[in-house]
Design a protein around this motif. Structure first.
Motif, mmCIF file in Angstrom:
data_model
loop_
_atom_site.group_PDB
_atom_site.id
_atom_site.type_symbol
_atom_site.label_atom_id
_atom_site.label_comp_id
_atom_site.label_asym_id
_atom_site.label_seq_id
_atom_site.Cartn_x
_atom_site.Cartn_y
_atom_site.Cartn_z
ATOM 1 N N UNK A 287 -1.014 5.035 21.550
ATOM 2 C CA UNK A 287 -1.629 4.156 20.558
ATOM 3 C C UNK A 287 -0.777 4.113 19.301
ATOM 4 N N UNK A 288 -0.424 2.906 18.876
ATOM 5 C CA UNK A 288 0.265 2.742 17.596
ATOM 6 C C UNK A 288 -0.721 2.956 16.457
ATOM 7 N N UNK A 289 -1.899 2.344 16.592
ATOM 8 C CA UNK A 289 -3.004 2.582 15.653
ATOM 9 C C UNK A 289 -4.287 2.288 16.407
ATOM 10 N N UNK A 290 -5.384 2.811 15.879
ATOM 11 C CA UNK A 290 -6.667 2.631 16.560
ATOM 12 C C UNK A 290 -7.806 2.746 15.563
ATOM 13 N N UNK A 291 -8.898 2.045 15.851
ATOM 14 C CA UNK A 291 -10.117 2.119 15.033
ATOM 15 C C UNK A 291 -9.886 1.712 13.581
ATOM 16 N N UNK A 292 -9.090 0.692 13.354
ATOM 17 C CA UNK A 292 -8.871 0.188 11.998
ATOM 18 C C UNK A 292 -9.979 -0.808 11.661
ATOM 19 N N UNK A 293 -10.735 -0.497 10.622
ATOM 20 C CA UNK A 293 -11.839 -1.348 10.182
ATOM 21 C C UNK A 293 -11.781 -1.494 8.667
ATOM 22 N N UNK A 294 -11.726 -2.730 8.190
ATOM 23 C CA UNK A 294 -11.737 -2.986 6.740
ATOM 24 C C UNK A 294 -11.963 -4.471 6.526
ATOM 25 N N UNK A 295 -12.223 -4.847 5.295
ATOM 26 C CA UNK A 295 -12.271 -6.255 4.924
ATOM 27 C C UNK A 295 -11.755 -6.387 3.501
ATOM 28 N N UNK A 296 -11.069 -7.487 3.239
ATOM 29 C CA UNK A 296 -10.492 -7.726 1.918
ATOM 30 C C UNK A 296 -10.634 -9.204 1.576
ATOM 31 N N UNK A 297 -10.986 -9.464 0.343
ATOM 32 C CA UNK A 297 -11.183 -10.833 -0.123
ATOM 33 C C UNK A 297 -9.854 -11.555 -0.330
ATOM 34 N N UNK A 298 -9.874 -12.883 -0.409
ATOM 35 C CA UNK A 298 -8.660 -13.631 -0.748
ATOM 36 C C UNK A 298 -8.084 -13.166 -2.081
ATOM 37 N N UNK A 299 -6.769 -13.070 -2.156
ATOM 38 C CA UNK A 299 -6.127 -12.631 -3.389
ATOM 39 C C UNK A 299 -6.146 -11.132 -3.596
ATOM 40 N N UNK A 300 -6.497 -10.369 -2.559
ATOM 41 C CA UNK A 300 -6.522 -8.903 -2.673
ATOM 42 C C UNK A 300 -5.119 -8.324 -2.516
ATOM 43 N N UNK A 301 -4.941 -7.137 -3.066
ATOM 44 C CA UNK A 301 -3.772 -6.312 -2.796
ATOM 45 C C UNK A 301 -4.203 -5.268 -1.773
ATOM 46 N N UNK A 302 -3.681 -5.376 -0.534
ATOM 47 C CA UNK A 302 -4.062 -4.485 0.559
ATOM 48 C C UNK A 302 -2.902 -3.542 0.839
ATOM 49 N N UNK A 303 -3.155 -2.248 0.793
ATOM 50 C CA UNK A 303 -2.118 -1.252 1.046
ATOM 51 C C UNK A 303 -2.383 -0.568 2.381
ATOM 52 N N UNK A 304 -1.441 -0.694 3.313
ATOM 53 C CA UNK A 304 -1.517 0.009 4.594
ATOM 54 C C UNK A 304 -0.799 1.337 4.410
ATOM 55 N N UNK A 305 -1.553 2.412 4.308
ATOM 56 C CA UNK A 305 -1.027 3.718 3.925
ATOM 57 C C UNK A 305 -0.959 4.658 5.118
ATOM 58 N N UNK A 306 0.115 5.409 5.181
ATOM 59 C CA UNK A 306 0.249 6.413 6.222
ATOM 60 C C UNK A 306 1.684 6.877 6.317
ATOM 61 N N UNK A 307 1.926 7.978 7.022
ATOM 62 C CA UNK A 307 3.294 8.469 7.197
ATOM 63 C C UNK A 307 4.079 7.553 8.129
ATOM 64 N N UNK A 308 5.381 7.638 8.037
ATOM 65 C CA UNK A 308 6.236 6.878 8.942
ATOM 66 C C UNK A 308 5.920 7.246 10.386
ATOM 67 N N UNK A 309 5.839 6.246 11.249
ATOM 68 C CA UNK A 309 5.522 6.496 12.644
ATOM 69 C C UNK A 309 4.045 6.449 12.968
ATOM 70 N N UNK A 310 3.206 6.094 11.993
ATOM 71 C CA UNK A 310 1.755 6.075 12.232
ATOM 72 C C UNK A 310 1.231 4.689 12.569
ATOM 73 N N UNK A 311 2.120 3.743 12.868
ATOM 74 C CA UNK A 311 1.683 2.421 13.291
ATOM 75 C C UNK A 311 1.478 1.426 12.171
ATOM 76 N N UNK A 312 1.983 1.736 10.983
ATOM 77 C CA UNK A 312 1.777 0.850 9.835
ATOM 78 C C UNK A 312 2.387 -0.533 10.067
ATOM 79 N N UNK A 313 3.651 -0.560 10.521
ATOM 80 C CA UNK A 313 4.324 -1.840 10.733
ATOM 81 C C UNK A 313 3.650 -2.634 11.849
ATOM 82 N N UNK A 314 3.218 -1.955 12.900
ATOM 83 C CA UNK A 314 2.523 -2.645 13.991
ATOM 84 C C UNK A 314 1.239 -3.299 13.489
ATOM 85 N N UNK A 315 0.507 -2.620 12.607
ATOM 86 C CA UNK A 315 -0.707 -3.206 12.050
ATOM 87 C C UNK A 315 -0.363 -4.432 11.206
ATOM 88 N N UNK A 316 0.686 -4.327 10.395
ATOM 89 C CA UNK A 316 1.125 -5.471 9.597
ATOM 90 C C UNK A 316 1.459 -6.669 10.495
#
Length: 265
Positions: free
Chosen positions: A22-51
């Motif tokens: 699994x690159x990532x799993x169980x990601x749940x969130x919501x963000x309004x238009x114009x939000x600044x969303x930060x995908x946080x985690x160590x390298x190799x935790x699937x951040x780029x795949x989620x993006x």
């Protein structure tokens, strides 16, 4: 009700499995238009795949997501038209041999070719050139990149840019398409504390102007909508985002994206 510009982003139990787990799993969130969303985690935790999944470039394995009200993965092609990639290693990198001016001119030509109306294409060459220059200047201003401050102004080669300057150029190129969502990978990689603060201030200004920002980082600022891609119990191995044969399916891009995201970003 969603604004006419920025894109709302949401995920519910989103996961992506690749050949190594699994690159990532169980990601749940919501963000309004114009939000600044930060995908946080160590390298190799699937951040780029989620993006890439949230911008319509990778097909998730489980769960649901939407960007700009467009369901993923069913409306992935439509999401790609409203979500622009800033710097993403291996996907949308700057050409080190190109100058700043060459990158800007190339992107302006692409925008005119694929996004322009028939009326715009039939305008006199002088008017088209003026419109392209205005779009370039607006994007540079939004990215807070003044070519005059570069070693050789717009004739500076990408290889001679400092990393914050290269990141700003990538952001400017992405903003030339007037996207509803801007996605930036490795936002704080190899930056000093002062440089990191400047980059986050830039991304806040983009979000404040109405464009939703999705930024991968190792440490999220306190005012961002923070999404983590690892868990305290286990950090999954990443999927391979863009290699042939991967079960983590990537999508084919439209012509403009295909050109822009294969070394000409």
């Amino acid at each position: 009700m969603e604004s006419p510009h920025g894109a709302a982003v949401a995920a519910d139990g989103l996961g992506l499995e690749g050949p190594r787990g699994w690159a990532f799993r169980d990601v749940t969130f919501s963000a309004d238009p114009g939000s600044l969303i930060a995908v946080e985690g160590p390298s190799g935790s699937g951040r780029t795949c989620l993006l890439l999944a949230l911008t319509g470039r990778m097909r998730p394995t489980e769960g649901e997501a939407s960007t700009g009200g467009l369901a993923l993965p069913r409306r992935a092609a439509a999401v790609r038209r409203v979500a622009a990639l800033g710097p993403v290693p291996g996907v949308s990198e700057l050409d080190p041999a190109f100058t700043v001016a060459e990158h800007l001119r190339e992107r302006a030509l692409l925008q005119r070719r694929y996004d322009g109306s028939l009326r715009a294409l039939l305008r006199p060459p002088r008017d088209r050139a003026a419109a392209a220059r205005a779009r370039i200047d607006a994007a540079l201003d939004a990215a807070a990149l003044d070519p005059v401050t570069l070693p050789k102004a717009e004739r500076t080669a990408v290889r001679d840019l400092e990393r914050p300057q290269a990141l700003r150029l990538s952001v400017a190129l992405a903003l030339m398409g007037r996207p509803r969502l801007l996605a930036v990978d490795d936002t704080d990689l190899k930056l000093s504390d002062a440089e990191r603060a400047e980059v986050w201030e830039l991304l806040r200004s983009v979000a404040a102007a109405g464009t939703t920002v999705l930024a991968v980082c190792s440490e999220a600022p306190g005012d961002a909508v923070t999404v983590r891609t690892d868990t305290p119990e286990e950090t999954p191995e990443p999927a391979e985002p863009a290699r042939a044969g991967s079960t983590a399916t990537t999508y084919e891009e439209e012509p403009a994206d295909a050109f822009a995201e294969t070394g000409r970003a």
